[in-house]
Design a protein around this motif. Structure first.
Motif, PDB file in Angstrom:
ATOM      1  N   ARG A  95       0.356   0.384  -8.052  1.00  0.00           N
ATOM      2  CA  ARG A  95       0.128  -0.953  -7.517  1.00  0.00           C
ATOM      3  C   ARG A  95       1.025  -1.279  -6.323  1.00  0.00           C
ATOM      4  NH1 ARG A  95       0.636  -5.436 -11.369  1.00  0.00           N
ATOM      5  NH2 ARG A  95      -0.721  -6.507  -9.895  1.00  0.00           N
ATOM      6  N   VAL A  96       2.312  -0.954  -6.402  1.00  0.00           N
ATOM      7  CA  VAL A  96       3.265  -1.363  -5.364  1.00  0.00           C
ATOM      8  C   VAL A  96       3.187  -0.460  -4.139  1.00  0.00           C
ATOM      9  CG1 VAL A  96       5.716  -1.725  -4.852  1.00  0.00           C
ATOM     10  CG2 VAL A  96       4.780  -2.456  -7.064  1.00  0.00           C
ATOM     11  N   PHE A  97       2.996   0.826  -4.326  1.00  0.00           N
ATOM     12  CA  PHE A  97       2.941   1.751  -3.197  1.00  0.00           C
ATOM     13  C   PHE A  97       1.514   1.855  -2.676  1.00  0.00           C
ATOM     14  CE2 PHE A  97       6.888   4.360  -4.656  1.00  0.00           C
ATOM     15  CZ  PHE A  97       7.665   3.232  -4.517  1.00  0.00           C
ATOM     16  N   SER A  98       0.943   0.732  -2.410  1.00  0.00           N
ATOM     17  CA  SER A  98      -0.462   0.636  -2.029  1.00  0.00           C
ATOM     18  C   SER A  98      -0.714   1.106  -0.591  1.00  0.00           C
ATOM     19  CB  SER A  98      -0.937  -0.810  -2.191  1.00  0.00           C
ATOM     20  OG  SER A  98      -0.184  -1.667  -1.343  1.00  0.00           O
ATOM     21  N   TYR A  99      -1.984   1.402  -0.358  1.00  0.00           N
ATOM     22  CA  TYR A  99      -2.427   1.793   0.977  1.00  0.00           C
ATOM     23  C   TYR A  99      -2.152   0.641   1.945  1.00  0.00           C
ATOM     24  CZ  TYR A  99      -5.273   3.636   4.754  1.00  0.00           C
ATOM     25  OH  TYR A  99      -5.685   4.123   5.971  1.00  0.00           O
ATOM     26  N   GLY A 100      -1.549   0.957   3.072  1.00  0.00           N
ATOM     27  CA  GLY A 100      -1.208  -0.060   4.058  1.00  0.00           C
ATOM     28  C   GLY A 100       0.216  -0.561   3.900  1.00  0.00           C
ATOM     29  N   PHE A 101       0.797  -0.379   2.720  1.00  0.00           N
ATOM     30  CA  PHE A 101       2.209  -0.725   2.515  1.00  0.00           C
ATOM     31  C   PHE A 101       3.069   0.537   2.494  1.00  0.00           C
ATOM     32  CE2 PHE A 101       5.887  -1.112  -0.332  1.00  0.00           C
ATOM     33  CZ  PHE A 101       6.620  -2.035   0.392  1.00  0.00           C
ATOM     34  N   ALA A 102       2.707   1.500   1.670  1.00  0.00           N
ATOM     35  CA  ALA A 102       3.525   2.702   1.513  1.00  0.00           C
ATOM     36  C   ALA A 102       2.958   3.914   2.251  1.00  0.00           C
ATOM     37  CB  ALA A 102       3.695   3.027   0.030  1.00  0.00           C
ATOM     38  N   HIS A 103       1.683   3.881   2.542  1.00  0.00           N
ATOM     39  CA  HIS A 103       1.049   5.015   3.229  1.00  0.00           C
ATOM     40  C   HIS A 103      -0.258   4.543   3.854  1.00  0.00           C
ATOM     41  CE1 HIS A 103      -2.061   5.503   0.075  1.00  0.00           C
ATOM     42  NE2 HIS A 103      -1.118   4.979  -0.685  1.00  0.00           N
ATOM     43  N   LYS A 104      -0.700   5.291   4.850  1.00  0.00           N
ATOM     44  CA  LYS A 104      -2.018   5.052   5.442  1.00  0.00           C
ATOM     45  C   LYS A 104      -2.390   6.264   6.284  1.00  0.00           C
ATOM     46  CE  LYS A 104      -0.727   2.648   9.703  1.00  0.00           C
ATOM     47  NZ  LYS A 104      -0.910   1.451  10.500  1.00  0.00           N
ATOM     48  N   TYR A 105      -3.637   6.309   6.669  1.00  0.00           N
ATOM     49  CA  TYR A 105      -4.111   7.376   7.536  1.00  0.00           C
ATOM     50  C   TYR A 105      -4.104   6.878   8.977  1.00  0.00           C
ATOM     51  CZ  TYR A 105      -5.338  10.234   3.593  1.00  0.00           C
ATOM     52  OH  TYR A 105      -5.260  10.998   2.461  1.00  0.00           O
ATOM     53  N   VAL A 106      -3.511   7.674   9.837  1.00  0.00           N
ATOM     54  CA  VAL A 106      -3.467   7.385  11.264  1.00  0.00           C
ATOM     55  C   VAL A 106      -4.136   8.560  11.962  1.00  0.00           C
ATOM     56  CG1 VAL A 106      -2.001   6.967  13.270  1.00  0.00           C
ATOM     57  CG2 VAL A 106      -1.319   6.069  11.022  1.00  0.00           C
ATOM     58  N   ASP A 107      -5.257   8.295  12.607  1.00  0.00           N
ATOM     59  CA  ASP A 107      -6.022   9.354  13.276  1.00  0.00           C
ATOM     60  C   ASP A 107      -6.315  10.515  12.323  1.00  0.00           C
ATOM     61  OD1 ASP A 107      -6.010   7.924  15.700  1.00  0.00           O
ATOM     62  OD2 ASP A 107      -4.037   8.756  16.222  1.00  0.00           O
ATOM     63  N   GLY A 108      -6.662  10.170  11.098  1.00  0.00           N
ATOM     64  CA  GLY A 108      -7.022  11.168  10.103  1.00  0.00           C
ATOM     65  C   GLY A 108      -5.863  11.888   9.444  1.00  0.00           C
ATOM     66  N   VAL A 109      -4.647  11.497   9.781  1.00  0.00           N
ATOM     67  CA  VAL A 109      -3.463  12.151   9.219  1.00  0.00           C
ATOM     68  C   VAL A 109      -2.725  11.158   8.323  1.00  0.00           C
ATOM     69  CG1 VAL A 109      -1.250  13.257   9.763  1.00  0.00           C
ATOM     70  CG2 VAL A 109      -3.236  13.628  11.249  1.00  0.00           C
ATOM     71  N   GLN A 110      -2.437  11.588   7.090  1.00  0.00           N
ATOM     72  CA  GLN A 110      -1.696  10.727   6.168  1.00  0.00           C
ATOM     73  C   GLN A 110      -0.297  10.489   6.698  1.00  0.00           C
ATOM     74  OE1 GLN A 110       1.160  11.331   4.080  1.00  0.00           O
ATOM     75  NE2 GLN A 110       0.975   9.252   3.337  1.00  0.00           N
ATOM     76  N   THR A 111       0.134   9.226   6.679  1.00  0.00           N
ATOM     77  CA  THR A 111       1.448   8.844   7.182  1.00  0.00           C
ATOM     78  C   THR A 111       2.174   8.009   6.141  1.00  0.00           C
ATOM     79  OG1 THR A 111       0.571   8.778   9.434  1.00  0.00           O
ATOM     80  CG2 THR A 111       2.651   7.623   9.039  1.00  0.00           C
ATOM     81  N   GLY A 112       3.386   8.427   5.776  1.00  0.00           N
ATOM     82  CA  GLY A 112       4.223   7.650   4.870  1.00  0.00           C
ATOM     83  C   GLY A 112       4.853   6.496   5.633  1.00  0.00           C
ATOM     84  N   LEU A 113       4.686   5.303   5.124  1.00  0.00           N
ATOM     85  CA  LEU A 113       5.183   4.111   5.812  1.00  0.00           C
ATOM     86  C   LEU A 113       6.584   3.691   5.370  1.00  0.00           C
ATOM     87  CD1 LEU A 113       1.885   2.019   5.825  1.00  0.00           C
ATOM     88  CD2 LEU A 113       2.818   3.485   7.637  1.00  0.00           C
ATOM     89  N   LEU A 114       7.159   4.401   4.413  1.00  0.00           N
ATOM     90  CA  LEU A 114       8.491   4.048   3.933  1.00  0.00           C
ATOM     91  C   LEU A 114       9.551   4.974   4.519  1.00  0.00           C
ATOM     92  CD1 LEU A 114       7.548   3.193   0.243  1.00  0.00           C
ATOM     93  CD2 LEU A 114       7.846   1.635   2.173  1.00  0.00           C
ATOM     94  N   LYS A 115       9.234   5.556   5.669  1.00  0.00           N
ATOM     95  CA  LYS A 115      10.181   6.419   6.375  1.00  0.00           C
ATOM     96  C   LYS A 115      11.451   5.623   6.695  1.00  0.00           C
ATOM     97  CE  LYS A 115       6.968   9.590   8.698  1.00  0.00           C
ATOM     98  NZ  LYS A 115       6.663  10.287   7.525  1.00  0.00           N
ATOM     99  N   GLY A 116      12.576   6.319   6.665  1.00  0.00           N
ATOM    100  CA  GLY A 116      13.864   5.677   6.914  1.00  0.00           C
ATOM    101  C   GLY A 116      14.529   5.217   5.624  1.00  0.00           C
ATOM    102  N   LYS A 117      13.788   5.249   4.532  1.00  0.00           N
ATOM    103  CA  LYS A 117      14.351   4.894   3.229  1.00  0.00           C
ATOM    104  C   LYS A 117      14.632   6.170   2.452  1.00  0.00           C
ATOM    105  CE  LYS A 117      11.924   0.501   2.876  1.00  0.00           C
ATOM    106  NZ  LYS A 117      13.099  -0.337   3.078  1.00  0.00           N
ATOM    107  N   THR A 118      15.687   6.110   1.654  1.00  0.00           N
ATOM    108  CA  THR A 118      15.995   7.240   0.795  1.00  0.00           C
ATOM    109  C   THR A 118      15.714   6.853  -0.649  1.00  0.00           C
ATOM    110  OG1 THR A 118      18.321   6.567   0.681  1.00  0.00           O
ATOM    111  CG2 THR A 118      17.727   8.224   2.343  1.00  0.00           C
ATOM    112  N   ALA A 119      15.520   7.872  -1.471  1.00  0.00           N
ATOM    113  CA  ALA A 119      15.262   7.648  -2.890  1.00  0.00           C
ATOM    114  C   ALA A 119      16.002   8.692  -3.708  1.00  0.00           C
ATOM    115  CB  ALA A 119      13.768   7.723  -3.194  1.00  0.00           C
ATOM    116  N   ALA A 120      16.415   8.272  -4.888  1.00  0.00           N
ATOM    117  CA  ALA A 120      16.972   9.188  -5.881  1.00  0.00           C
ATOM    118  C   ALA A 120      16.196   8.965  -7.167  1.00  0.00           C
ATOM    119  CB  ALA A 120      18.456   8.922  -6.096  1.00  0.00           C
ATOM    120  N   LEU A 121      16.026  10.019  -7.917  1.00  0.00           N
ATOM    121  CA  LEU A 121      15.359   9.924  -9.209  1.00  0.00           C
ATOM    122  C   LEU A 121      16.332  10.405 -10.266  1.00  0.00           C
ATOM    123  CD1 LEU A 121      13.136  10.777  -6.921  1.00  0.00           C
ATOM    124  CD2 LEU A 121      11.649  10.743  -8.887  1.00  0.00           C
TER     125      LEU A 121
END
Length: 183
Positions: A95-121
């Motif tokens: 729900r939260v990492f929705s299309y247009g918020f966390a990712h989208k396709y730009v010219d047919g290429v998937q693009t992560g929109l949360l670039k510049g952020k780091t994550a740890a699991l």
């Protein structure tokens, strides 16, 4: 640094909760701003609604997206169940990492929109790490969770800590784990 902790475990006095409290306290001592989102405590609804499938964003999702947008670093803390995240955390991702918020396709290429952020699991599991590695499941899990979800959305995954053999561990072993991880 702005640090968001997303936590998913139904028991308020679990070892996972001790991990959350330790990470939050450590980050605050380092001068970071910390927000903890306990998905069970807030009653996060994990089921993706039909309007969300069409691009709508519900109020609860908008709130969670504001926390993700605010954060420089996000730590996800959860138990491993059936080789994956608990349903509430998977629903959070859906729900939260929705299309247009966390990712989208730009010219047919998937693009992560949360670039510049780091994550740890950080996850707990009942089997030993050696068992997961020998079966290939550890590699599969990191591919599907670390890369398939978080890196796909643009996060740089900096760490994935595993606390293994939880059910057979002693209180002393757990205390030592915290001491080793805090360095």
């Amino acid at each position: 640094m702005k640090h968001l902790i997303v936590y998913a475990h139904p028991r308020p006095r679990s070892f996972n909760r001790a991990i959350v409290d330790t990470v939050a306290e450590s980050k605050r001592k380092e001068g970071h701003e910390v927000v903890v989102r306990d998905l069970y405590e807030i009653g996060f609804q994990p089921a993706l609604g039909s309007t969300e499938m069409l691009g709508g964003v519900e109020e609860d999702v908008s709130l969670e997206q504001s926390y993700v947008s605010w954060a420089d670093h996000v730590t996800f803390i959860y138990p491993l169940w059936w080789m994956g995240m608990p349903a509430v955390l998977k629903g959070y991702v859906d729900r939260v990492f929705s299309y247009g918020f966390a990712h989208k396709y730009v010219d047919g290429v998937q693009t992560g929109l949360l670039k510049g952020k780091t994550a740890a699991l950080i996850h707990t599991q009942n089997k030993s790490q050696e068992e997961y590695e020998a079966s290939g499941m550890e590699q599969s899990m990191r591919l599907t969770i670390d890369k398939g979800i978080f890196e796909y959305c643009g996060f740089e995954v900096t760490r994935h800590f595993v606390f293994d053999s939880i059910l057979s561990s002693t209180a002393e072993e757990r205390k030592n784990w915290f001491a080793m991880r805090s360095h």
